[in-house]
Design a protein around this motif. Sequence first.
Motif, PDB file in Angstrom:
ATOM      1  N   HIS A   1      -6.417   3.023   2.080  1.00 15.80           N
ATOM      2  CA  HIS A   1      -5.166   3.708   2.398  1.00 15.80           C
ATOM      3  C   HIS A   1      -5.357   5.122   2.953  1.00 15.80           C
ATOM      4  O   HIS A   1      -4.526   5.620   3.690  1.00 15.80           O
ATOM      5  CB  HIS A   1      -4.231   3.730   1.180  1.00 15.80           C
ATOM      6  CG  HIS A   1      -4.687   4.603   0.071  1.00 15.80           C
ATOM      7  ND1 HIS A   1      -5.648   4.202  -0.823  1.00 15.80           N
ATOM      8  CD2 HIS A   1      -4.333   5.854  -0.266  1.00 15.80           C
ATOM      9  CE1 HIS A   1      -5.863   5.177  -1.688  1.00 15.80           C
ATOM     10  NE2 HIS A   1      -5.074   6.197  -1.375  1.00 15.80           N
TER      11      HIS A   1
ATOM     12  N   HIS B   1      -1.638   2.003   7.634  1.00 17.02           N
ATOM     13  CA  HIS B   1      -1.000   2.650   6.483  1.00 17.02           C
ATOM     14  C   HIS B   1      -0.229   3.893   6.948  1.00 17.02           C
ATOM     15  O   HIS B   1       0.910   4.125   6.540  1.00 17.02           O
ATOM     16  CB  HIS B   1      -2.043   3.027   5.434  1.00 17.02           C
ATOM     17  CG  HIS B   1      -1.495   3.778   4.270  1.00 17.02           C
ATOM     18  ND1 HIS B   1      -0.948   3.149   3.179  1.00 17.02           N
ATOM     19  CD2 HIS B   1      -1.387   5.108   4.049  1.00 17.02           C
ATOM     20  CE1 HIS B   1      -0.526   4.064   2.317  1.00 17.02           C
ATOM     21  NE2 HIS B   1      -0.782   5.267   2.828  1.00 17.02           N
TER      22      HIS B   1
ATOM     23  N   ASN C   1      -3.181   3.719  -5.236  1.00 12.01           N
ATOM     24  CA  ASN C   1      -3.981   2.846  -4.360  1.00 12.01           C
ATOM     25  C   ASN C   1      -3.310   1.505  -4.072  1.00 12.01           C
ATOM     26  O   ASN C   1      -3.610   0.888  -3.080  1.00 12.01           O
ATOM     27  CB  ASN C   1      -5.383   2.609  -4.897  1.00 12.01           C
ATOM     28  CG  ASN C   1      -6.211   3.866  -4.904  1.00 12.01           C
ATOM     29  OD1 ASN C   1      -5.921   4.825  -4.193  1.00 12.01           O
ATOM     30  ND2 ASN C   1      -7.244   3.877  -5.719  1.00 12.01           N
TER      31      ASN C   1
ATOM     32  N   CYS D   1       0.819  -1.213   0.000  1.00 14.20           N
ATOM     33  CA  CYS D   1       0.000   0.000   0.000  1.00 14.20           C
ATOM     34  C   CYS D   1       0.856   1.267   0.000  1.00 14.20           C
ATOM     35  O   CYS D   1       0.349   2.366  -0.195  1.00 14.20           O
ATOM     36  CB  CYS D   1      -0.950   0.015   1.190  1.00 14.20           C
ATOM     37  SG  CYS D   1      -0.177   0.230   2.803  1.00 14.20           S
TER      38      CYS D   1
ATOM     39  N   CYS E   1      -5.257  -1.304  -2.454  1.00 10.62           N
ATOM     40  CA  CYS E   1      -5.911  -1.122  -1.156  1.00 10.62           C
ATOM     41  C   CYS E   1      -6.813   0.108  -1.224  1.00 10.62           C
ATOM     42  O   CYS E   1      -6.345   1.216  -1.504  1.00 10.62           O
ATOM     43  CB  CYS E   1      -4.865  -0.949  -0.057  1.00 10.62           C
ATOM     44  SG  CYS E   1      -5.592  -0.708   1.581  1.00 10.62           S
TER      45      CYS E   1
END
Length: 142
Positions: free
Chosen positions: A105, A111, A99, A93, A102
């Motif tokens: 994020h 993240h 992106n 990620c 994911c």
Amino acid sequence: MITREADYGLRTILFLSSKWPDGFPVAANVLAEEMDIPYRFLRRIVTKLAVAGFISSERGRNGGICLARPPADISLLEVLASIDRKSICLNMCLSDQENAGCDRHMTCPVHREMGALQKHMIQKLDDIKFSALISADSPAGC
């Protein structure tokens, strides 16, 4: 994760840094043997390192491989990124891809924390120069 190819790239630059500033070209088979890198694999790595501007190679009887830049101007980050950009990415990620597979994020606390760790890791890898990794009393082998 640092791949075997990226590790071999680091070993190659480390070995050539230990020969600096003499700059005498080192035969690829000697480098492969000294750093325990399969010769066929080394040829592919040398190509990547040459394209990135870290090394130069000369063909012929007195040819070989040598650094194109001083070890003080080459960081671990630069070499890793030139061989395998994924080796400096903690999680998919955090990759450069939009992106990166994911959808969470923007709101994910993991993240956010992994991003902070990656930023720190990248800065540290950029701060470590090959000149700092070599010294007169330490062997070039890893």
